[in-house]
Write an enzyme that holds these catalytic residues in place. Structure first.
Site, short mmCIF file in Angstrom:
data_model
loop_
_atom_site.label_atom_id
_atom_site.label_comp_id
_atom_site.label_asym_id
_atom_site.label_seq_id
_atom_site.Cartn_x
_atom_site.Cartn_y
_atom_site.Cartn_z
N GLY A 52 0.78 -1.24 0.00
CA GLY A 52 0.00 0.00 0.00
C GLY A 52 0.81 1.29 0.00
N GLU A 107 4.04 4.30 5.94
CA GLU A 107 2.83 3.47 5.84
C GLU A 107 1.72 4.25 5.15
OE1 GLU A 107 1.45 0.86 5.48
OE2 GLU A 107 0.88 -0.13 7.35
N ASP A 111 -5.19 2.41 10.85
CA ASP A 111 -6.61 2.17 11.08
C ASP A 111 -6.78 1.77 12.54
OD1 ASP A 111 -9.28 1.62 10.68
OD2 ASP A 111 -8.97 -0.25 9.62
N LYS A 139 -7.07 6.92 10.11
CA LYS A 139 -8.51 6.68 10.38
C LYS A 139 -8.66 6.60 11.89
CE LYS A 139 -10.08 3.13 7.84
NZ LYS A 139 -10.67 2.31 6.76
N VAL A 161 -11.11 3.29 2.04
CA VAL A 161 -10.61 4.11 0.93
C VAL A 161 -9.68 3.30 0.02
CG1 VAL A 161 -10.86 6.33 2.09
CG2 VAL A 161 -8.75 5.03 2.39
N ASP A 167 -5.59 -0.61 -2.04
CA ASP A 167 -6.38 -1.48 -2.92
C ASP A 167 -7.68 -1.95 -2.28
OD1 ASP A 167 -5.22 -3.25 -0.95
OD2 ASP A 167 -5.78 -4.90 -2.26
#
Ligand code: 5GP
Length: 186
Positions: A52, A107, A111, A139, A161, A167
């Site tokens: 990511g 990163e 989350d 988040k 998202v 992804d």
């Protein structure tokens, strides 16, 4: 004139644009300048968390005006769902020792914080001189573990998202912007 919001997947009704490419690039330039100042005279090692953070890392490293090195790690995260399992596993480890190094973990998103709290303490236990975290997105509403984000791009609300490296089932990583995926079932 077409904006970058229209480059990829334009017209996909399942995507709701959240952060435009220009906005992301502007913020990265600011973070890069801040890191360049904070690490002046040092030789930090940027550790990108695959997959990511690949796009964020490649833009961020170009915004840092220092002598630096780059490594990658891969740790388990969501698989193909949209919620974390809580299980953390190193899938690809570093190729180098990090003793005495100034580490910047790069990163995509924090989350629950489960992945990063594991990763940061793992890196600290290897004798790094310092370990700091750069995250593009936070988040914060979903946090279960306290993770200090030293350099942050954007705080975002609790939505799943995609884009700019992020992804859903390996799709959407190539979007130059970040969008909310409205319905992961579609
Ligand atoms: P945490 O352990 O903090 O719950 O999860 C971190 C990882 O979950 C991130 O590195 C990312 O891979 C994945 N993740 C968390 N939220 C999202 C999201 O909204 N979209 C995508 N694509 N991945 C997410």
């Amino acid at each position: 004139m077409a904006t970058s919001l229209q480059i990829s997947e334009f017209g996909n009704p399942n995507l709701e644009p959240l952060l435009a490419a220009e906005e992301i690039q502007r913020r990265i330039a600011e973070i890069g300048a801040e890191i360049s100042r904070d690490y002046a005279g040092k030789n930090p090692l940027l550790i990108g968390v695959l997959k990511g953070a690949c796009m964020f890392l490649s833009d961020l490293m170009r915004a840092i005006d220092l002598s630096l090195a780059v490594e990658f790690m891969a740790i388990s995260s969501y698989g193909t769902g949209t919620r974390t399992s809580g299980e953390v596993r190193i899938i690809k480890d570093l190729d180098v020792a990090i003793e005495g190094r100034d580490i910047l973990v790069v990163e995509d998103i924090v989350d629950t914080g489960l992945t990063l709290s594991y990763l940061l303490s793992n890196l600290e236990s290897r004798g790094a001189r310092s370990v700091k975290l750069v995250a593009l997105l936070d988040k914060f509403e979903r946090r279960l573990r306290d993770v200090p984000v030293d350099y942050l791009g954007f705080k975002i609300p609790d939505h799943f998202v995609v884009g700019y490296g992020l992804d859903f089932a390996e799709r959407y990583r190539n979007l130059p912007y970040i969008a909310i995926l409205k319905d992961p079932e579609i």
